[in-house]
Design an enzyme around this catalytic site. Structure first.
Site, PDB file in Angstrom:
ATOM      1  N   ASP A 190     -20.764   7.986  54.964  1.00 30.57           N
ATOM      2  CA  ASP A 190     -20.672   7.757  56.395  1.00 30.57           C
ATOM      3  C   ASP A 190     -19.191   7.777  56.781  1.00 30.57           C
ATOM      4  O   ASP A 190     -18.314   7.673  55.916  1.00 30.57           O
ATOM      5  CB  ASP A 190     -21.311   6.403  56.722  1.00 30.57           C
ATOM      6  CG  ASP A 190     -21.211   6.047  58.190  1.00 30.57           C
ATOM      7  OD1 ASP A 190     -21.400   6.941  59.017  1.00 30.57           O
ATOM      8  OD2 ASP A 190     -20.929   4.878  58.487  1.00 30.57           O
ATOM      9  N   PHE A 221     -14.212  11.890  83.014  1.00 30.13           N
ATOM     10  CA  PHE A 221     -14.235  12.721  81.811  1.00 30.13           C
ATOM     11  C   PHE A 221     -15.632  13.276  81.567  1.00 30.13           C
ATOM     12  O   PHE A 221     -16.636  12.627  81.842  1.00 30.13           O
ATOM     13  CB  PHE A 221     -13.810  11.874  80.610  1.00 30.13           C
ATOM     14  CG  PHE A 221     -14.121  12.516  79.279  1.00 30.13           C
ATOM     15  CD1 PHE A 221     -13.241  13.400  78.706  1.00 30.13           C
ATOM     16  CD2 PHE A 221     -15.307  12.232  78.616  1.00 30.13           C
ATOM     17  CE1 PHE A 221     -13.522  13.996  77.497  1.00 30.13           C
ATOM     18  CE2 PHE A 221     -15.604  12.816  77.403  1.00 30.13           C
ATOM     19  CZ  PHE A 221     -14.708  13.694  76.837  1.00 30.13           C
ATOM     20  N   ASP A 269     -21.149  10.573  64.666  1.00 33.16           N
ATOM     21  CA  ASP A 269     -20.058  10.790  65.613  1.00 33.16           C
ATOM     22  C   ASP A 269     -19.979  12.262  65.997  1.00 33.16           C
ATOM     23  O   ASP A 269     -20.535  13.132  65.326  1.00 33.16           O
ATOM     24  CB  ASP A 269     -18.737  10.349  64.984  1.00 33.16           C
ATOM     25  CG  ASP A 269     -17.918   9.519  65.960  1.00 33.16           C
ATOM     26  OD1 ASP A 269     -18.109   9.708  67.164  1.00 33.16           O
ATOM     27  OD2 ASP A 269     -17.106   8.703  65.517  1.00 33.16           O
ATOM     28  N   ASN A 301     -27.717   2.690  60.174  1.00 32.59           N
ATOM     29  CA  ASN A 301     -28.007   4.125  60.255  1.00 32.59           C
ATOM     30  C   ASN A 301     -27.765   4.838  58.934  1.00 32.59           C
ATOM     31  O   ASN A 301     -28.066   6.024  58.815  1.00 32.59           O
ATOM     32  CB  ASN A 301     -27.169   4.777  61.364  1.00 32.59           C
ATOM     33  CG  ASN A 301     -25.682   4.606  61.146  1.00 32.59           C
ATOM     34  OD1 ASN A 301     -25.234   3.595  60.616  1.00 32.59           O
ATOM     35  ND2 ASN A 301     -24.909   5.590  61.544  1.00 32.59           N
TER      36      ASN A 301
END
Length: 1136
Positions: free
Chosen positions: A353, A498, A637, A787
């Site tokens: 991870d 953004f 991510d 996760n």
């Protein structure tokens, strides 16, 4: 369903109570309870082939016609093995139970109300998807009215209909029926198990899914029983040994049948058959089973209990290793399972991870470039840049009472520029204090806490805070900043938010003096296109600094501003309002209006944020790479962030031949085109790395053609350079379809590093399973969040990091510790030692038992195949339990080929374990052949020495008992010498065990063969006087010495020549121990033309939410008071 109250806390459930208990959210990880332990554990243990085999032997020994050994020779070892294994299983299960009890178990909630305006809740989902940015959830208006009124909540009477439990973390569909109305429910109203409540004092929720039905648990996969590759090999070898045993018994049974029909039938007066034996074939049949009992020691039951003890001992070494202890949070390393130690020495692929595993989840303002000058480096008096370490003097921010005490900066020149009122520097930090969507919280005066949508924003605002531009409060219309001690309130006129296309954000503010200014920050590739032409010179200088920052793996961001004309702005804001309220094409219209005003910007400089890696991560990755271990990063991510970390920790670098990047689409309409694209992408990438892989003569292509339906393990393919692969979750979903998975695994495994980003927990497990399916390699998964549980369970070895994302990963892991850097010690030291020790143990154990057992086989040819044993029955019972157990355990617990320091300095020593060189079928055959050779020596030398031999007084000693004693003495001394040859690292314990075992043997032998024991139990101790009569003869000791020499000298000669002609890596290290030049890890620096893009958030920004005021709390009473001035007399002589 039940109603749950949640307070702000690390796991989001620091306090909870059930108002209505209709279901349970309990999760059970333990296998046994008090009543089921004994039957279940015995059932599991007898599923082992060897245990079932020995139970079968025990039954045979109870049959008088075929039993040639007393029942206790099998019962004692079997009971001991079952007891030791049972106790270990009970302890492991109890530890799992206690660990689970210590963790608060959570559920998936439908948000009803919260302490925030409009029942908003801020959450962090790092445990779910690895993202550290702040997200917002909002309750339905109809339930938000419930507030924290417990009576209203108790009377809540609604009906929720929703989809069945599933593993889709980003999707939820349901309806709420309340007071005759029906309301739509989606994922924006759900608080999933594993998320962390932030900036929210309390919230109430309705439990939708509990226990194993939660989305997190649905992604966790099922727990499987893990076995090492040596365990799997052992099952194959046991079957081979059974076949060999059956062959020997068949040969001896046939020999018995021939002998009885030819000679025994005529000598029944002297050698009568058993009562029920009426023919030679029946005698042969019974002798077959008698020899099964006698020769059963080729599969010694003590082998399994010894393996358990060795694994337990090596597990304790991990628990006790002070070099894997993390003092900051008092966390030692822990072996949570005791059955996988040697597998740690064979790892080929590591799946890691990112968030919380490689990184610390901490962003630090590291460097910046302002008006063409770079800040952040520290120089000595001669102008040479010096390395920043813990001894480097930090900038003193004590003059700033609102400064964050945890913020550290080392370049004093930047503070001097601020104090000297340098205009560009002030404008730079003013921009950082205004251009963001951070939410401040000030419960005590001066105690500011920032809740940022992304950790990067939090780091930038904190930096501005410490350098004198303190963002203190905001409303939908204003931003309050304390600038150099003076409180200023800016009017917030617009936030140009953004998104992933714009890659920038801007704010338009009016200063207290009435000036209109647009402040903008974003990726350099975007902002450079928007700069005014007068910025070319500054742009070149800033670009040079950006390249330097990127070379150190920092996340960069460019900042710029623009002074606005009042008349133009009034016209623009009207058109902005029209675009923001358009019913069609709103996003496109807003994008156009944003681009119109974000032009001709004036460059201010750039920032450099360090996504702080855990200590020692680059060095650890470098060391593991030198050990031929491939590292794959699997993260939820986004791609840009994952690649930044890849460059930061030197997984990716510019010298790579190529980095293949695959970005997929979610549109199902073009699925076929995507599959075709991926197919050719993978093939082109593979063609570049290894052109020969497309030839019909390629080994793998031939193998695939032969086994198209049942894929076999694929051998490793070597690329013609160093390559990397980056693939996102959408692409991965397509790549795992059908035949593409074969192309994916061939391409990915040729790359040195693979980064999978935006992947779900289930996809992490699928990637691990893919490698397990096609590669003969041992895999390890390491992570710190819930996760990561799925891949931790799927990999051969699961490692949990007790980090900032909770304990779910640790609870599901096989090993755990606090820092990623400890992984190299776990593998290269403990893993390698455990593997070597286990291999040495198995080689020696099989050798000594073949040597022991096959003497019976040769003796059968000289005893009429009568199933008579060579040795005394007590020697047979004690051989594995007492005489040879401790020396081999001593070697298996303490042996080292090189010490821990050299194991880390020479990572290449790890490679033999990956290739399984120290114990495999070939090595087993060699051990068996050595055992057969030794058994021939151990039978025929004593036999020849005893044949027609007389004592010095003329009495004969050529009797069965003297021969048996001589044979077993030769055997024990030979195997003791052999264990000495196999030992690389001598300790006092080894010496004591070897000499002690020999001493115990002679002590027991002289005691059991004494007159006293015979008088007490004559039937059990028939060898009366044999020891003193036989072992007092010089020719007996000469024969023993000859047996030792013939057994040992070939081994010594072979090992000498092998070390001389084909030395192993360990041989080379030991040989050059004094002048070896080891690999040393050093601080890694790289130069790069690739700049790390600013991460921002992983979703659309909070601009609209802030401007609407729906997330605003009452204004802080501390927000309008100035508190310091760095230029006051009080701070003028601080030496800053």
């Amino acid at each position: 369903m039940g109603l749950l109250w949640v307070e702000e806390g690390r796991y989001g459930t620091s306090h909870c109570f059930w108002l209505e208990e209709l279901c349970s959210n309990s999760i059970k990880t333990s296998k046994y309870n008090f009543f089921t332990f004994l039957p279940l554990n015995l059932f599991e243990q007898f599923q082992r082939i060897a245990n079932a085999y020995f139970l079968f032997l025990l039954i045979l020994q109870l049959i008088p016609q075929i039993s040639s050994l007393p029942w206790f020779t099998t019962v004692v070892p079997l009971v001991l093995v079952l007891a030791v294994s049972g106790v270990k299983d009970a302890i492991d299960d109890f530890v799992r139970f206690v660990s689970l009890v210590s963790v608060c178990v959570q559920a998936d909630l439908l948000l009803l109300s919260s302490s925030e305006p409009h029942s908003l809740v801020y959450i962090e989902t790092a445990e779910l998807d690895g993202e550290t940015n702040l997200k917002v959830k909002q309750a339905l208006t109809v339930t938000a009215e419930l507030g924290e009124d417990l009576q209203k909540l108790t009377d809540f009477n609604g009906e929720v209909k929703c989809e069945a439990p599933n593993n889709k973390l980003d999707n939820f569909t349901g309806t709420l029926a309340l007071r005759g109305e029906k309301y739509a429910l989606d994922n924006e109203k759900m608080l999933l198990r594993g998320c962390t409540i932030r900036n929210t004092e309390w919230c109430f929720g309705l439990v939708i899914y509990a226990g194993p039905d939660t989305k997190l648990m649905q992604n966790s996969g099922r727990t499987t029983f893990k076995r090492t590759s040596i365990d799997r090999l052992m099952n194959v070898l046991v079957l081979m040994i059974f076949a060999f045993l059956a062959l020997m018994c068949l040969i001896l049974a046939i020999g018995n049948g021939i002998w009885e029909s030819d000679k025994g039938y005529n000598f029944q007066v002297y050698l009568p058959w058993a009562e029920d034996v009426t023919s030679a074939p029946l005698s042969a049949f019974l002798m077959f089973w008698s020899y099964v009992i006698i020769l059963n020691t080729v599969v010694p039951i003590s082998l399994y209990v010894s393996v358990e003890i060795i694994r337990l001992g090596n597990s304790f070494y991990i628990d006790w290793d002070r070099k894997m202890y993390y003092p900051l949070n008092d966390t030692p390393a822990q072996a949570r399972t005791t059955t996988l130690n040697e597998e740690l020495g064979q790892i080929k692929y590591i799946f890691s991870d990112k968030t919380g595993t490689l990184t610390q989840n901490i962003m630090c303002f590291n460097k910046c470039s302002i008006n063409g000058k770079s800040y952040g480096d520290v120089y000595d008096q001669s102008g040479q840049r010096i390395e920043i370490n813990e001894n480097t003097e930090k900038v003193d921010f004590s003059y700033n009472q609102l400064a964050d005490p945890k913020f550290a900066f080392y370049d004093h020149s930047l503070v001097e520029a601020v104090k000297l009122n340098d205009v560009p520097t002030h404008r730079f930090f003013r921009l950082l204090s205004l251009c963001h969507t951070v939410m401040p919280e000030e419960k005590k005066e001066g105690n500011l806490v920032y809740q940022a949508q992304s950790p990067d924003e939090g780091a930038l605002v904190t930096a501005a805070r410490n350098f004198g531009f303190v963002f203190r409060a905001r409303t939908p219309e204003t931003i309050t900043v304390v600038e150099m001690g003076e409180t200023k309130i800016y009017k917030l006129l617009a936030i140009l938010d953004f998104n992933n296309v714009r890659k920038r954000m801007s704010v338009i503010v009016r200063s207290p003096e009435g000036d209109l200014t647009l402040y903008c920050k974003g990726a350099d590739t975007i902002l450079y296109e928007l700069l005014h032409s007068s910025c070319e010179s500054l742009k070149e200088e800033t670009t040079e600094h950006l390249n330097e920052f990127a070379g150190e793996g920092l996340r960069t961001l460019v900042v710029a501003y623009k002074n606005l004309d009042e008349e133009y702005f009034q016209d623009w804001i009207k058109r902005h309002h029209e675009a923001s309220t358009a019913l069609e094409g709103r996003e496109d219209k807003l994008s156009e209006i944003y681009e119109e005003i974000e032009k001709d910007l004036m460059l201010l400089g750039a920032t450099a944020i360090e996504d702080k890696l855990q200590d020692g991560v680059p060095q650890t990755i470098e060391t593991l790479a030198k050990a031929s271990i491939k590292i794959w990063v699997l993260t939820g991510d986004k791609q840009e962030t994952a690649m930044n970390i890849g460059y930061s920790c030197n997984l990716l670098y510019d010298d790579m031949a190529d980095v293949f990047v695959i970005e997929g689409s979610t549109s199902e309409d073009i699925l076929i085109l995507i599959l075709i694209f991926f197919f050719f992408f993978f093939r082109n990438a593979r063609k570049k790395m290894k052109p020969d892989s497309f030839l019909d003569s390629d080994e793998i292509n031939i193998q695939i053609e032969k086994s198209s339906k049942n894929p076999k393990l694929l051998p490793d393919e070597q690329a013609n350079g160093v390559y990397g692969l980056v693939i996102n979750g959408h692409s991965l979903a397509y790549a795992l379809e059908g035949n593409l998975e074969l192309e994916l695994v061939r391409t990915a495994c040729m790359c040195k590093v693979v980064i999978c980003c935006r992947v779900t927990p289930l996809q992490k497990a699928q990637v691990v399973e893919l490698v397990k399916k096609y590669k003969k390699a041992v895999t390890l998964a390491i992570g710190d969040g819930a996760n990561d549980v799925s891949m931790i369970k799927t990999a051969h070895i699961g490692v949990g990091i007790s980090g900032q994302e909770g304990m779910q990963a640790v609870l599901s892991s096989d090993f755990s510790f606090a820092q990623f850097r400890y992984l190299q010690r776990l593998l290269l030291v403990h893993g390698r030692w455990s593997y070597i020790r286990m291999c040495k143990f198995l080689k020696y154990f099989f050798y000594k038992n073949f040597a022991f057992t096959l003497v019976h086989f040769w003796y059968g040819f000289f005893s009429g195949f009568s199933a008579q044993t060579v040795y005394d029955q007590w020697f047979i019972t004690l051989y594995n339990l007492a005489y040879t157990s401790l020396p081999v355990l001593g070697m298996s617990l303490f042996d080292q080929d090189v010490d821990d320091r050299w194991s880390l300095l020479f990572p290449q020593l790890y490679v033999p374990g990956q290739e399984n060189l120290y114990f495999n079928k070939t090595v087993f055959i060699k051990c068996m052949l050595q055992g057969i050779y030794s058994s021939l020596i151990l039978f025929f030398i004593p036999y020849g020495a005893m044949y027609n031999t007389m004592r010095s007084d003329g009495k004969a000693i050529a009797d069965y008992q003297s021969f048996a004693l001589m044979a077993q003495t030769c055997l024990l001394i030979v195997v003791s010498v052999q264990i000495g040859l196999d030992t690389s690292y001598w300790t006092v314990v080894n010496q004591f065990f070897i000499w002690g075992s020999l001493s115990v043997y002679f002590a027991i032998t002289f005691t059991m063969y004494s007159d006293g024991m015979y008088l007490i139990l004559p039937a059990s101790f028939p060898f009366v006087g044999t020891a003193r009569n036989t072992l007092s003869q010089p020719n007996v000791w000469l024969a023993i010495f000859l047996s030792i020499a013939l057994c040992v000298l070939p081994v010594v000669g072979f090992r000498f020549l092998k070390a001389l002609l084909r030395p192993t890596a360990s041989d080379k290290v030991r040989r050059n121990f004094s002048n070896a030049r080891p690999h040393r890890c050093k601080r890694l620096r790289r130069t790069s033309t690739r700049r790390s893009g600013y991460a921002f958030s992983h979703q659309h920004g909070f601009g609209a939410l802030i401007m609407s005021g729906r997330n605003m709390r009452p204004k802080s009473p501390f927000a309008t008071t100035g508190t310091f001035s760095p230029n006051s007399d009080k701070y003028k002589h601080k030496g800053l």
